[in-house]
Enzyme design. Structure first.
Site, PDB file in Angstrom:
ATOM      1  N   LYS A  56      -2.118   6.372  15.901  1.00  0.00           N
ATOM      2  CA  LYS A  56      -2.577   5.287  16.000  1.00  0.00           C
ATOM      3  C   LYS A  56      -2.524   4.757  16.583  1.00  0.00           C
ATOM      4  CE  LYS A  56      -4.740   1.542  13.311  1.00  0.00           C
ATOM      5  NZ  LYS A  56      -5.118   0.268  12.755  1.00  0.00           N
ATOM      6  N   ARG A  89     -12.234 -10.481   3.390  1.00  0.00           N
ATOM      7  CA  ARG A  89     -13.089 -11.513   3.954  1.00  0.00           C
ATOM      8  C   ARG A  89     -14.785 -11.686   3.708  1.00  0.00           C
ATOM      9  NH1 ARG A  89     -10.425  -9.023   9.313  1.00  0.00           N
ATOM     10  NH2 ARG A  89     -11.796  -7.215   8.389  1.00  0.00           N
ATOM     11  N   SER A 100      -7.803  -9.018  13.174  1.00  0.00           N
ATOM     12  CA  SER A 100      -6.453  -9.080  14.992  1.00  0.00           C
ATOM     13  C   SER A 100      -7.307  -8.022  15.876  1.00  0.00           C
ATOM     14  CB  SER A 100      -5.822  -7.729  14.022  1.00  0.00           C
ATOM     15  OG  SER A 100      -4.854  -8.159  12.429  1.00  0.00           O
ATOM     16  N   HIS A 116      -3.913 -13.096   7.297  1.00  0.00           N
ATOM     17  CA  HIS A 116      -3.376 -12.585   6.928  1.00  0.00           C
ATOM     18  C   HIS A 116      -2.185 -12.943   6.004  1.00  0.00           C
ATOM     19  CE1 HIS A 116      -3.878  -8.698  10.241  1.00  0.00           C
ATOM     20  NE2 HIS A 116      -3.692  -8.385   8.949  1.00  0.00           N
TER      21      HIS A 116
HETATM   22  O1  PNS Z   1      -4.668  -3.940   8.420  1.00  0.00           O
HETATM   23  P1  PNS Z   1      -5.378  -2.384   7.702  1.00  0.00           P
HETATM   24  O2  PNS Z   1      -5.308  -1.351   9.067  1.00  0.00           O
HETATM   25  O3  PNS Z   1      -6.849  -2.113   7.363  1.00  0.00           O
HETATM   26  O4  PNS Z   1      -4.670  -1.097   6.467  1.00  0.00           O
HETATM   27  C1  PNS Z   1      -4.985   0.174   6.109  1.00  0.00           C
HETATM   28  C2  PNS Z   1      -4.195   0.305   5.380  1.00  0.00           C
HETATM   29  C3  PNS Z   1      -2.119   0.212   6.030  1.00  0.00           C
HETATM   30  C4  PNS Z   1      -3.485  -0.603   4.170  1.00  0.00           C
HETATM   31  C5  PNS Z   1      -4.323   1.676   5.316  1.00  0.00           C
HETATM   32  O5  PNS Z   1      -4.801   2.736   6.318  1.00  0.00           O
HETATM   33  C6  PNS Z   1      -3.795   2.358   4.202  1.00  0.00           C
HETATM   34  O6  PNS Z   1      -2.958   2.060   2.926  1.00  0.00           O
HETATM   35  N1  PNS Z   1      -2.852   3.894   4.928  1.00  0.00           N
HETATM   36  C7  PNS Z   1      -2.254   4.303   4.700  1.00  0.00           C
HETATM   37  C8  PNS Z   1      -2.195   5.700   4.392  1.00  0.00           C
HETATM   38  C9  PNS Z   1      -3.605   6.030   3.318  1.00  0.00           C
HETATM   39  O7  PNS Z   1      -2.282   5.859   1.374  1.00  0.00           O
HETATM   40  N2  PNS Z   1      -4.104   6.729   2.556  1.00  0.00           N
HETATM   41  C10 PNS Z   1      -4.932   6.574   1.065  1.00  0.00           C
HETATM   42  C11 PNS Z   1      -5.114   6.279   0.487  1.00  0.00           C
HETATM   43  S1  PNS Z   1      -7.294   4.947   1.319  1.00  0.00           S
END
Ligand code: PNS
Length: 168
Positions: free
Chosen positions: A49, A98, A136, A25
């Protein structure tokens, strides 16, 4: 020929769970810093979560790591990312890509975000190859099982992992 120059984007959002933040990150954030004057790290607060670290712990670690970086800000968010971006006057979302297996999920998420708000653009950034396998989840699993994390997380994160898993 007239070139219609649009204003340069000032702020990009880098969203994620960061449970915990890894050197992968950090690599993406450092690359983002070269492209945008301000990076807002948006830490997902999702009551549904289960996370190893609380939102405050995740934010504290990131703030500690980026304390010398005036262009980097950290905030928690919940709900829709595009709404958080709108409220924070950002239109660019940065995501790390990645490996090929990331692509499908990232592509869907980017298109969904664009569908929710057509102003949002997602920028994909490739990390250094040495972090291409890093996540992570793997960090937590390896550490919980006694593995070493050389060069995978910063000291502040390793210290917190130690407190969670090894301290008696
Ligand atoms: O590091 P991660 O867990 O892959 O991040 C995922 C994240 C936080 C970017 C994604 O889950 C997110 O944007 N969540 C907020 C909810 C949202 O906006 N959902 C609609 C778009 S798919």
């Amino acid at each position: 020929m007239m070139i219609n120059r649009k204003p340069v984007e000032k702020r990009a959002i880098y969203p994620g769970s960061f449970d915990p933040i890894t050197n992968g990150h950090i690599d993406i954030i450092l690359r983002g810093e070269k492209l945008f004057p301000r990076i807002l790290i948006a830490v997902l607060e999702n009551p549904k979560k289960e996370t190893l670290f609380t939102t405050s712990e995740r934010i504290e670690m990131i703030r500690e790591i980026f304390k010398g970086h005036s262009g980097v800000e950290v905030k928690a968010f919940h709900g829709l990312l595009v709404e958080f971006a709108r409220k924070n006057h950002a239109r660019i979302v940065i995501r790390g890509l990645r490996v090929v297996s990331d692509f499908e999920y990232e592509f869907q998420m980017a298109l969904m975000n664009k569908n929710l708000n057509s102003q949002i653009e997602t920028f994909f950034v490739m990390p250094s190859a040495k972090y291409a396998f890093l996540s992570s989840s793997l960090v937590k699993e390896a550490y919980a099982l006694g593995g070493r994390l050389d060069d995978l997380v910063p000291d502040v994160v390793e210290k917190r992992l130690y407190e969670k898993f090894r301290k008696t």
